[in-house]
Design a protein around this motif. Structure first.
Motif, PDB file in Angstrom:
ATOM      1  N   GLY A 165       0.819  -1.202   0.000  1.00 39.95           N
ATOM      2  CA  GLY A 165       0.000   0.000   0.000  1.00 39.95           C
ATOM      3  C   GLY A 165       0.858   1.259   0.000  1.00 39.95           C
ATOM      4  O   GLY A 165       2.094   1.207  -0.033  1.00 39.95           O
ATOM      5  N   LEU A 166       0.196   2.409   0.032  1.00 42.79           N
ATOM      6  CA  LEU A 166       0.874   3.694  -0.045  1.00 42.79           C
ATOM      7  C   LEU A 166       0.706   4.449   1.263  1.00 42.79           C
ATOM      8  O   LEU A 166      -0.417   4.709   1.701  1.00 42.79           O
ATOM      9  N   GLY A 167       1.827   4.806   1.865  1.00 45.21           N
ATOM     10  CA  GLY A 167       1.817   5.702   3.010  1.00 45.21           C
ATOM     11  C   GLY A 167       2.367   7.050   2.593  1.00 45.21           C
ATOM     12  O   GLY A 167       3.305   7.126   1.796  1.00 45.21           O
ATOM     13  N   PHE A 168       1.791   8.125   3.118  1.00 49.61           N
ATOM     14  CA  PHE A 168       2.231   9.469   2.757  1.00 49.61           C
ATOM     15  C   PHE A 168       2.078  10.393   3.949  1.00 49.61           C
ATOM     16  O   PHE A 168       1.015  10.454   4.570  1.00 49.61           O
ATOM     17  N   VAL A 169       3.169  11.075   4.285  1.00 51.59           N
ATOM     18  CA  VAL A 169       3.145  12.088   5.339  1.00 51.59           C
ATOM     19  C   VAL A 169       3.737  13.366   4.769  1.00 51.59           C
ATOM     20  O   VAL A 169       4.786  13.343   4.124  1.00 51.59           O
ATOM     21  N   ALA A 170       3.066  14.487   4.982  1.00 55.25           N
ATOM     22  CA  ALA A 170       3.611  15.802   4.654  1.00 55.25           C
ATOM     23  C   ALA A 170       3.810  16.546   5.963  1.00 55.25           C
ATOM     24  O   ALA A 170       2.846  16.725   6.727  1.00 55.25           O
ATOM     25  N   GLN A 171       5.035  16.957   6.225  1.00 59.44           N
ATOM     26  CA  GLN A 171       5.362  17.576   7.508  1.00 59.44           C
ATOM     27  C   GLN A 171       6.454  18.619   7.292  1.00 59.44           C
ATOM     28  O   GLN A 171       7.397  18.400   6.530  1.00 59.44           O
ATOM     29  N   ALA A 172       6.323  19.759   7.955  1.00 59.32           N
ATOM     30  CA  ALA A 172       7.337  20.797   7.849  1.00 59.32           C
ATOM     31  C   ALA A 172       8.636  20.355   8.499  1.00 59.32           C
ATOM     32  O   ALA A 172       8.641  19.658   9.526  1.00 59.32           O
ATOM     33  N   THR A 173       9.755  20.763   7.905  1.00 61.20           N
ATOM     34  CA  THR A 173      11.061  20.440   8.455  1.00 61.20           C
ATOM     35  C   THR A 173      11.386  21.383   9.620  1.00 61.20           C
ATOM     36  O   THR A 173      10.689  22.372   9.870  1.00 61.20           O
ATOM     37  N   ALA A 174      12.486  21.085  10.295  1.00 62.71           N
ATOM     38  CA  ALA A 174      12.903  21.907  11.435  1.00 62.71           C
ATOM     39  C   ALA A 174      13.215  23.332  11.028  1.00 62.71           C
ATOM     40  O   ALA A 174      13.135  24.259  11.849  1.00 62.71           O
ATOM     41  N   GLN A 175      13.566  23.564   9.749  1.00 61.98           N
ATOM     42  CA  GLN A 175      13.917  24.905   9.280  1.00 61.98           C
ATOM     43  C   GLN A 175      12.697  25.693   8.800  1.00 61.98           C
ATOM     44  O   GLN A 175      12.778  26.892   8.554  1.00 61.98           O
ATOM     45  N   SER A 176      11.566  25.029   8.643  1.00 64.94           N
ATOM     46  CA  SER A 176      10.395  25.662   8.047  1.00 64.94           C
ATOM     47  C   SER A 176       9.691  26.588   9.026  1.00 64.94           C
ATOM     48  O   SER A 176       9.892  26.512  10.250  1.00 64.94           O
ATOM     49  N   HIS A 177       8.847  27.459   8.489  1.00 55.72           N
ATOM     50  CA  HIS A 177       8.182  28.473   9.311  1.00 55.72           C
ATOM     51  C   HIS A 177       7.476  27.879  10.514  1.00 55.72           C
ATOM     52  O   HIS A 177       7.633  28.384  11.638  1.00 55.72           O
ATOM     53  N   TYR A 178       6.666  26.844  10.336  1.00 50.97           N
ATOM     54  CA  TYR A 178       5.841  26.368  11.436  1.00 50.97           C
ATOM     55  C   TYR A 178       6.683  25.984  12.657  1.00 50.97           C
ATOM     56  O   TYR A 178       6.340  26.328  13.791  1.00 50.97           O
ATOM     57  N   LEU A 179       7.785  25.290  12.436  1.00 46.76           N
ATOM     58  CA  LEU A 179       8.616  24.881  13.562  1.00 46.76           C
ATOM     59  C   LEU A 179       9.506  26.017  14.050  1.00 46.76           C
ATOM     60  O   LEU A 179       9.677  26.204  15.262  1.00 46.76           O
ATOM     61  N   ALA A 180      10.082  26.785  13.122  1.00 46.75           N
ATOM     62  CA  ALA A 180      10.945  27.897  13.533  1.00 46.75           C
ATOM     63  C   ALA A 180      10.140  28.930  14.327  1.00 46.75           C
ATOM     64  O   ALA A 180      10.612  29.457  15.345  1.00 46.75           O
ATOM     65  N   PHE A 181       8.925  29.226  13.865  1.00 44.48           N
ATOM     66  CA  PHE A 181       8.072  30.167  14.580  1.00 44.48           C
ATOM     67  C   PHE A 181       7.749  29.649  15.979  1.00 44.48           C
ATOM     68  O   PHE A 181       7.844  30.385  16.976  1.00 44.48           O
ATOM     69  N   TYR A 182       7.354  28.383  16.071  1.00 43.32           N
ATOM     70  CA  TYR A 182       6.936  27.860  17.376  1.00 43.32           C
ATOM     71  C   TYR A 182       8.113  27.775  18.337  1.00 43.32           C
ATOM     72  O   TYR A 182       7.953  28.017  19.549  1.00 43.32           O
ATOM     73  N   ASP A 183       9.285  27.448  17.839  1.00 44.50           N
ATOM     74  CA  ASP A 183      10.469  27.453  18.701  1.00 44.50           C
ATOM     75  C   ASP A 183      10.731  28.854  19.244  1.00 44.50           C
ATOM     76  O   ASP A 183      11.067  29.029  20.427  1.00 44.50           O
ATOM     77  N   ALA A 184      10.577  29.866  18.380  1.00 39.75           N
ATOM     78  CA  ALA A 184      10.778  31.245  18.827  1.00 39.75           C
ATOM     79  C   ALA A 184       9.673  31.669  19.793  1.00 39.75           C
ATOM     80  O   ALA A 184       9.931  32.389  20.776  1.00 39.75           O
ATOM     81  N   PHE A 185       8.448  31.228  19.548  1.00 36.76           N
ATOM     82  CA  PHE A 185       7.329  31.516  20.450  1.00 36.76           C
ATOM     83  C   PHE A 185       7.589  30.902  21.817  1.00 36.76           C
ATOM     84  O   PHE A 185       7.395  31.551  22.861  1.00 36.76           O
ATOM     85  N   ARG A 186       8.044  29.672  21.832  1.00 36.06           N
ATOM     86  CA  ARG A 186       8.337  28.979  23.086  1.00 36.06           C
ATOM     87  C   ARG A 186       9.461  29.671  23.849  1.00 36.06           C
ATOM     88  O   ARG A 186       9.429  29.759  25.081  1.00 36.06           O
ATOM     89  N   ALA A 187      10.439  30.174  23.124  1.00 37.92           N
ATOM     90  CA  ALA A 187      11.586  30.821  23.770  1.00 37.92           C
ATOM     91  C   ALA A 187      11.248  32.220  24.274  1.00 37.92           C
ATOM     92  O   ALA A 187      11.776  32.653  25.313  1.00 37.92           O
ATOM     93  N   GLY A 188      10.362  32.926  23.557  1.00 43.39           N
ATOM     94  CA  GLY A 188      10.126  34.320  23.896  1.00 43.39           C
ATOM     95  C   GLY A 188       8.806  34.628  24.558  1.00 43.39           C
ATOM     96  O   GLY A 188       8.635  35.716  25.115  1.00 43.39           O
ATOM     97  N   VAL A 189       7.838  33.676  24.499  1.00 43.63           N
ATOM     98  CA  VAL A 189       6.504  33.958  25.034  1.00 43.63           C
ATOM     99  C   VAL A 189       6.099  32.939  26.092  1.00 43.63           C
ATOM    100  O   VAL A 189       5.866  33.282  27.243  1.00 43.63           O
ATOM    101  N   ARG A 190       5.967  31.677  25.701  1.00 43.54           N
ATOM    102  CA  ARG A 190       5.569  30.640  26.652  1.00 43.54           C
ATOM    103  C   ARG A 190       6.353  29.359  26.361  1.00 43.54           C
ATOM    104  O   ARG A 190       6.478  28.954  25.204  1.00 43.54           O
ATOM    105  N   ASP A 191       6.805  28.703  27.393  1.00 38.42           N
ATOM    106  CA  ASP A 191       7.562  27.458  27.255  1.00 38.42           C
ATOM    107  C   ASP A 191       6.593  26.293  27.164  1.00 38.42           C
ATOM    108  O   ASP A 191       5.853  26.017  28.108  1.00 38.42           O
ATOM    109  N   ARG A 192       6.598  25.637  26.007  1.00 40.72           N
ATOM    110  CA  ARG A 192       5.690  24.514  25.787  1.00 40.72           C
ATOM    111  C   ARG A 192       6.410  23.381  25.080  1.00 40.72           C
ATOM    112  O   ARG A 192       7.521  23.546  24.584  1.00 40.72           O
ATOM    113  N   THR A 193       5.735  22.261  24.998  1.00 43.20           N
ATOM    114  CA  THR A 193       6.281  21.127  24.276  1.00 43.20           C
ATOM    115  C   THR A 193       6.520  21.502  22.814  1.00 43.20           C
ATOM    116  O   THR A 193       5.645  22.078  22.177  1.00 43.20           O
TER     117      THR A 193
END
Length: 278
Positions: A165-193
């Protein structure tokens, strides 16, 4: 799951916040997010020759599992940007811990996808009698999967897929906006997972026995409308209590956002998405 919103939490913290925002109360925020994020799904629909890819695994009575189906934006994009009319009807199972999301996604399905079973659980909790499926996909769906449960989730994903069968996952990399933004949010606003990256998901699928290959898609999204930018970024953080002005003034996050703006103040966000094929 914990519903703590501000204190540094365990693995469930970000997952709990995500689930709370996938609700009728979060609809306005969700719609603001998709003013820009619909581009994510257009890019996925154009990233492969989907009629040919799916034809290779389809047959009468074929089955699809949509993991963390959200609001059904991926099958909607396939319907808009591709032609799947030659494929036989598929039983389309919807998995999401949010019953709101399942209802939203079900309402978006068009042929050849026919809504079938519903699983109001996480991927980790997929029932043993579910599957096997001809297609299992998760599109921009696994960011809030708790790191401590990633291996279990990957094992369930691989288990649910039939041999060949076919498995497919689309996920942002560590350098992409979604993760880079959330890492910065966690560092500057609230500490979260932290969010789970594409690299972590690919490694976990390999460890679970998946035959993985990857490709990367890069694109941008953006807006000069501050209200749109605010709604989009609040959804990126699953936190509508922090205004755009506050984000721009925050340590770490403010520097990140400054790098996303041009001289006029318009925002452009850089996306790098890994397509993970099994």
């Amino acid at each position: 799951m914990s519903t703590d919103t501000d204190t540094p939490g365990g693995d469930a913290d970000t997952a709990a916040r995500s689930l709370a925002h996938w609700s009728e109360a979060g609809r306005a925020e969700m719609e603001a997010f998709y003013a820009l994020a619909t581009e994510d799904y257009r890019q996925l629909a154009l990233a492969a020759d989907w009629p040919t890819v799916l034809r290779a695994v389809t047959h009468d009575g074929w089955r699809v599992l949509d993991v963390a189906c959200g609001s059904g934006k991926f099958p909607t994009a396939l319907d808009r940007y591709t032609d799947l009319s030659a494929l036989p009807e598929a039983s389309y199972d919807l998995l999401d811990p949010s019953t709101f999301s399942i209802a939203e996604a079900r309402a978006q399905l068009r042929p050849p996808f026919s809504a079938a079973r519903e699983f109001a659980v996480t991927l980790q909790e997929l029932p043993a009698d579910a599957g096997p499926y001809d297609v299992v996909w998760a599109t921009h769906a696994l960011y809030a999967l708790p790191p401590a449960e990633l291996a279990q989730g990957a094992e369930q994903f691989v288990r649910a897929l039939r041999p060949g069968g076919l498995g497919f996952v689309a996920q942002a990399t560590a350098q992409s906006h979604y993760l880079a933004f959330y890492d910065a949010f966690r560092a500057g606003v609230r500490d979260r997972t932290p969010y789970t990256s594409a690299e972590q998901v690919a490694d976990a699928l390999r460890a679970a026995g998946g035959d993985v290959r990857t490709q990367t898609v890069e694109y941008t999204s953006g807006t000069a409308d501050r209200a749109v930018a605010e709604g989009f970024l609040q959804r990126c953080a699953f936190d509508d209590a922090v205004s755009l002005d506050q984000m721009e003034a925050a340590p770490v996050l403010g520097d990140y956002l400054a790098g996303c703006r041009d001289a006029s103040g318009a925002y452009t966000f850089q996306h790098e998405v890994m397509l993970i094929w099994l």
